[in-house]
Scaffold this motif. Structure first.
Motif, short mmCIF file in Angstrom:
data_model
loop_
_atom_site.label_atom_id
_atom_site.label_comp_id
_atom_site.label_asym_id
_atom_site.label_seq_id
_atom_site.Cartn_x
_atom_site.Cartn_y
_atom_site.Cartn_z
N GLU A 132 60.65 62.76 -0.08
CA GLU A 132 60.22 62.60 1.31
C GLU A 132 61.32 63.00 2.28
N VAL A 133 62.55 62.58 2.00
CA VAL A 133 63.68 62.93 2.86
C VAL A 133 63.86 64.44 2.89
N LEU A 134 63.79 65.07 1.74
CA LEU A 134 63.99 66.51 1.67
C LEU A 134 62.87 67.29 2.35
N SER A 135 61.64 66.81 2.24
CA SER A 135 60.54 67.52 2.89
C SER A 135 60.58 67.33 4.41
N ALA A 136 61.14 66.23 4.85
CA ALA A 136 61.22 65.96 6.29
C ALA A 136 62.37 66.72 6.96
N THR A 137 63.31 67.20 6.16
CA THR A 137 64.48 67.90 6.70
C THR A 137 64.63 69.24 5.99
N PRO A 138 63.82 70.22 6.34
CA PRO A 138 63.82 71.49 5.62
C PRO A 138 65.10 72.32 5.78
N ASP A 139 65.96 71.96 6.70
CA ASP A 139 67.18 72.74 6.91
C ASP A 139 68.33 72.33 6.01
N GLY A 140 68.14 71.37 5.14
CA GLY A 140 69.21 70.94 4.24
C GLY A 140 69.92 69.68 4.66
N ALA A 141 69.61 69.15 5.84
CA ALA A 141 70.29 67.94 6.32
C ALA A 141 69.99 66.73 5.44
N GLY A 142 68.88 66.74 4.74
CA GLY A 142 68.51 65.60 3.90
C GLY A 142 69.24 65.54 2.58
N LEU A 143 69.97 66.58 2.23
CA LEU A 143 70.68 66.58 0.95
C LEU A 143 71.68 65.44 0.84
N ARG A 144 72.37 65.12 1.93
CA ARG A 144 73.35 64.02 1.91
C ARG A 144 72.64 62.70 1.62
N ARG A 145 71.51 62.48 2.27
CA ARG A 145 70.75 61.25 2.04
C ARG A 145 70.21 61.21 0.61
N ALA A 146 69.76 62.35 0.09
CA ALA A 146 69.28 62.42 -1.29
C ALA A 146 70.40 62.07 -2.26
N LEU A 147 71.59 62.58 -2.00
CA LEU A 147 72.74 62.27 -2.85
C LEU A 147 73.09 60.79 -2.77
N ASP A 148 73.02 60.21 -1.57
CA ASP A 148 73.29 58.78 -1.41
C ASP A 148 72.28 57.94 -2.20
#
Length: 172
Positions: A132-148
């Motif tokens: 969900e985080v990754l689909s909501a942030t298509p520019d790559g900003a969600g990668l940090r949250r995904a890693l967390d």
């Protein structure tokens, strides 16, 4: 949306991150070193550029890790199955397989032993949150949250492994 639906709708970056996150959480079954996959995480933002090389480097490190027990074998298989090709089809197959394997490993380690135990439910929730985080942030900003989120799951699995080891030792 269900986990299967999220995987089906994910782009290549999200699929690679989803599979990698599952592998990252289960890595402690194979080795103690958690930084092995960091170059892959960093490379996901770049997409296809460098994916195959970073993947090959991670495989080399993990192939050299000593066999610990039968629980770790699927984790080794998971990195071996990662596609070098940056394409939705192969990445979706890998992400789906990683998801299923991570849930299976969490079920084996879940103290309740059930498919809906707390360890399994937490892993499924993390997988959904990451997609969900990754689909909501298509520019790559969600990668940090995904890693967390993945790191949080790693800590949970390590705690479960620790409890399992203490229970196997019996009372002191």
């Amino acid at each position: 949306m269900s986990l299967a639906e999220l995987i089906a709708e994910a782009d290549e970056r999200s699929l690679a991150a989803s599979g990698l996150a599952c592998l990252d959480r289960c890595l402690s079954l194979l080795i103690d070193e958690t930084e092995v996959l960091r170059p892959l995480w960093a490379g996901i933002a770049a997409g296809e550029d460098g994916w195959a090389e970073r993947l090959a480097a991670a495989r080399t490190v993990l192939d050299e890790a000593p066999d610990t027990d039968e629980t770790a074998a699927p984790v080794r298989k998971m990195i071996g199955a990662a596609p070098s090709e940056w394409a939705a089809g192969p990445l979706a197959e890998w992400a789906t397989a990683c998801s299923a394997l991570a849930l299976e490993l969490h079920q084996e380690l879940d103290p309740s032993g059930g498919k809906q135990g707390p360890l399994v439910a937490g892993e499924q929730r993390r997988q959904i949150q990451i997609l969900e985080v990754l689909s909501a942030t298509p520019d790559g900003a969600g990668l940090r949250r995904a890693l967390d989120l993945s790191t949080e799951g790693q800590r949970v699995l390590r705690a479960a492994l620790s409890r399992r080891a203490r229970a196997a030792q019996g009372p002191s």
